[in-house]
Design a protein around this motif. Structure first.
Motif, PDB file in Angstrom:
ATOM      1  N   LYS A  34       0.819  -1.211   0.000  1.00 45.41           N
ATOM      2  CA  LYS A  34       0.000   0.000   0.000  1.00 45.41           C
ATOM      3  C   LYS A  34       0.854   1.263   0.000  1.00 45.41           C
ATOM      4  N   LYS A  35       0.542   2.173  -0.933  1.00 44.47           N
ATOM      5  CA  LYS A  35       1.186   3.477  -1.096  1.00 44.47           C
ATOM      6  C   LYS A  35       2.606   3.401  -1.639  1.00 44.47           C
ATOM      7  N   GLY A  68       0.696   0.696  -5.290  1.00 44.98           N
ATOM      8  CA  GLY A  68      -0.011  -0.108  -4.303  1.00 44.98           C
ATOM      9  C   GLY A  68      -1.254   0.582  -3.781  1.00 44.98           C
ATOM     10  N   LEU A  69      -2.428   0.081  -4.155  1.00 44.04           N
ATOM     11  CA  LEU A  69      -3.685   0.660  -3.667  1.00 44.04           C
ATOM     12  C   LEU A  69      -4.058   0.122  -2.290  1.00 44.04           C
ATOM     13  N   SER A  70      -3.677  -1.132  -2.042  1.00 40.17           N
ATOM     14  CA  SER A  70      -3.896  -1.778  -0.749  1.00 40.17           C
ATOM     15  C   SER A  70      -2.898  -2.915  -0.637  1.00 40.17           C
ATOM     16  N   ASP A  71      -2.981  -3.687   0.438  1.00 38.71           N
ATOM     17  CA  ASP A  71      -2.072  -4.823   0.592  1.00 38.71           C
ATOM     18  C   ASP A  71      -2.429  -5.973  -0.340  1.00 38.71           C
ATOM     19  N   ASP A  74      -2.775  -3.922  -6.564  1.00 38.59           N
ATOM     20  CA  ASP A  74      -1.948  -2.911  -7.209  1.00 38.59           C
ATOM     21  C   ASP A  74      -2.661  -2.423  -8.462  1.00 38.59           C
ATOM     22  N   LYS A 208       5.890   5.086   2.562  1.00 43.07           N
ATOM     23  CA  LYS A 208       5.651   5.069   4.004  1.00 43.07           C
ATOM     24  C   LYS A 208       6.918   5.378   4.766  1.00 43.07           C
TER      25      LYS A 208
END
Length: 213
Positions: A34-35, A68-71, A74, A208
């Protein structure tokens, strides 16, 4: 988009100009997180093989960007520029689609839709793909087989099958990887196949970590 993207190109145009759609993957079943953002520039060479004879037909350069939109999801974007050997014909390919984790770091589905713009027109394709990752050395060497079905949305086009075998090498695959891949594309029921060899380099930006600094 070929999307490759990855994607993606128009088959009817390729038939007239002796070229193949982009069918390399140059990725694993792992998601970037994510991110995070992963960038992969690449170079491919493609040949047509039949009756044990092979002839180089095209080369292309390109780049993929994964966000990465979430875990578990993608978004991947791919751009390719293709040029055909001994011909002035060229094509630009754009593809985009989600990559969804089915088994963490081991199996993923990639669903790119793309558009190819050539000297004589363009069309859409959809390349549903299954990606697999088999770690050889933990976080340093991955073996990445993949299979895809190439669906072309154009008159007189035929759907194709592609299979790829990839290898990723690094001292930390979460940050960067040298990638190499060999694959083949077939029209079931017909002789001959297209073969590609692709090399690329992936590097990941960890947003992050940057935000915490």
């Amino acid at each position: 988009m070929k999307v490759n993207f990855g994607i993606i190109t128009i088959l009817v145009t390729c038939l007239f100009h002796n070229c193949a759609p982009v069918f390399s993957d140059l990725q694993s079943a792992r998601l970037v997180g994510k991110k995070n953002v992963e960038v992969t520039p690449s170079y491919s060479t493609v040949a047509f093989t039949e009756d044990r004879e092979s002839e180089g037909i095209q080369n292309h350069i390109g780049a993929q960007v994964a966000v990465g939109l979430s875990d578990k999801v993608d978004l991947r974007i791919r751009l390719e520029h293709i040029w055909v050997k001994d011909d002035s014909f060229s094509e630009q390919v754009f593809g985009v689609g989600p990559k969804i984790s089915l088994a963490k770091d081991r199996v993923a589905a990639y669903l790119p839709v793309g558009f190819a713009l050539s000297d004589i027109g363009g069309s859409f394709e959809f390349h549903p793909t299954l990606l697999f990752t088999l770690p050889v050395v933990q976080n340093q060497i991955d073996f990445n087989p993949a299979a895809k079905y190439l669906i072309a949305f154009c008159e007189d086009c035929e759907n194709l099958l592609a299979f790829n075998l990839g290898l990723a090498l690094s001292n930390d695959l979460s940050k960067w990887a040298f990638r190499t891949e060999y694959g083949f594309l077939i029209n079931p029921g017909e002789s001959g196949s297209y073969r590609h060899f692709t090399v690329g380099f992936s590097f990941t930006f960890n947003k992050k970590s940057q935000l915490n600094e």
